[in-house]
Design a protein around this motif. Sequence first.
Motif, mmCIF file in Angstrom:
data_model
loop_
_atom_site.group_PDB
_atom_site.id
_atom_site.type_symbol
_atom_site.label_atom_id
_atom_site.label_comp_id
_atom_site.label_asym_id
_atom_site.label_seq_id
_atom_site.Cartn_x
_atom_site.Cartn_y
_atom_site.Cartn_z
ATOM 1 N N ALA B 2 0.880 -1.205 -0.062
ATOM 2 C CA ALA B 2 0.103 0.138 -0.096
ATOM 3 C C ALA B 2 0.875 1.159 0.021
ATOM 4 N N GLU B 3 1.935 1.323 0.687
ATOM 5 C CA GLU B 3 2.895 2.177 0.831
ATOM 6 C C GLU B 3 3.552 2.530 -0.741
ATOM 7 N N VAL B 4 3.812 1.436 -1.454
ATOM 8 C CA VAL B 4 4.307 1.664 -2.708
ATOM 9 C C VAL B 4 3.084 2.272 -3.474
ATOM 10 N N ASP B 5 2.146 1.837 -3.591
ATOM 11 C CA ASP B 5 0.986 2.491 -4.120
ATOM 12 C C ASP B 5 0.814 3.941 -4.010
ATOM 13 N N GLU B 6 0.910 4.261 -2.557
ATOM 14 C CA GLU B 6 0.611 5.638 -1.912
ATOM 15 C C GLU B 6 1.520 6.580 -2.766
ATOM 16 N N THR B 7 2.947 5.885 -2.535
ATOM 17 C CA THR B 7 4.158 6.784 -3.174
ATOM 18 C C THR B 7 3.828 7.040 -4.488
ATOM 19 N N MET B 8 3.467 5.956 -5.465
ATOM 20 C CA MET B 8 3.171 6.195 -6.850
ATOM 21 C C MET B 8 2.257 7.180 -7.193
ATOM 22 N N LYS B 9 1.251 7.237 -6.368
ATOM 23 C CA LYS B 9 -0.026 8.057 -6.574
ATOM 24 C C LYS B 9 0.697 9.588 -6.170
ATOM 25 N N ARG B 10 1.264 9.727 -5.270
ATOM 26 C CA ARG B 10 1.902 10.959 -4.918
ATOM 27 C C ARG B 10 2.739 11.381 -6.095
ATOM 28 N N LEU B 11 3.710 10.593 -6.512
ATOM 29 C CA LEU B 11 4.444 11.128 -7.792
ATOM 30 C C LEU B 11 3.782 11.582 -9.046
ATOM 31 N N GLN B 12 2.801 10.486 -9.210
ATOM 32 C CA GLN B 12 1.992 10.516 -10.579
ATOM 33 C C GLN B 12 1.089 12.060 -10.353
ATOM 34 N N ASN B 13 0.868 12.516 -9.314
ATOM 35 C CA ASN B 13 -0.198 13.677 -9.102
ATOM 36 C C ASN B 13 0.686 14.895 -9.177
#
Lengths: 96, 96
Positions: B2-13
Amino acid sequence: MAEVEDTLKRIQGYNGVIGSIVVNAEGIPIRTTLDNSTTVQYVGLLHQLTMKARSTIRDIDPQNDLTFLRIRSKKHEIMVAPDKEFLMIVIQSPTE
Amino acid sequence: MAEVDETMKRLQNQKGVQGIIIVNAEGIPIKSTLDNASTVQYAGNIHQLLMKARGIVRDIDPQNDLTFLRIRSKKNEVMIAPDKDYFLIVIQNPTE
């Protein structure tokens, strides 16, 4: 030519800059602030890497082209600015 | 995970970010926000370039190691963060 010298002096004067090298189209260093063996080593290796980075960019998009390369390592950062006829390499210690 | 997904979402935004790819040690993309063809193209090409850059840093100083690579091109900027088991590729358009 004086402008080139001034620019090189300015870059070399920044805090943390360890060395700067200007390479011509044949891969021969024409200006350097480092000793000869270090210069030759950097030029040889970075010239290859720049070619590879450039072809990587072009493979992905043939209309794109490399404008700058930054290689950060634990000890320092190498910045490579390629041009049509020359290549500029600056090595700095960013933690200073 | 979930942490990986969170980080990816943050970067993508982040403004200007066009794509994020996570590649494992074998050069196989395991997560990506781009389409399959682009992902495979980026992952393959950049994996090779990354190995070369790391080799160069080690050739110059065997105790040094690559921590980050930034390839700036006319159209975008590719940032590569290598790790022991993975590497992260982020493609952004810095002019946005």
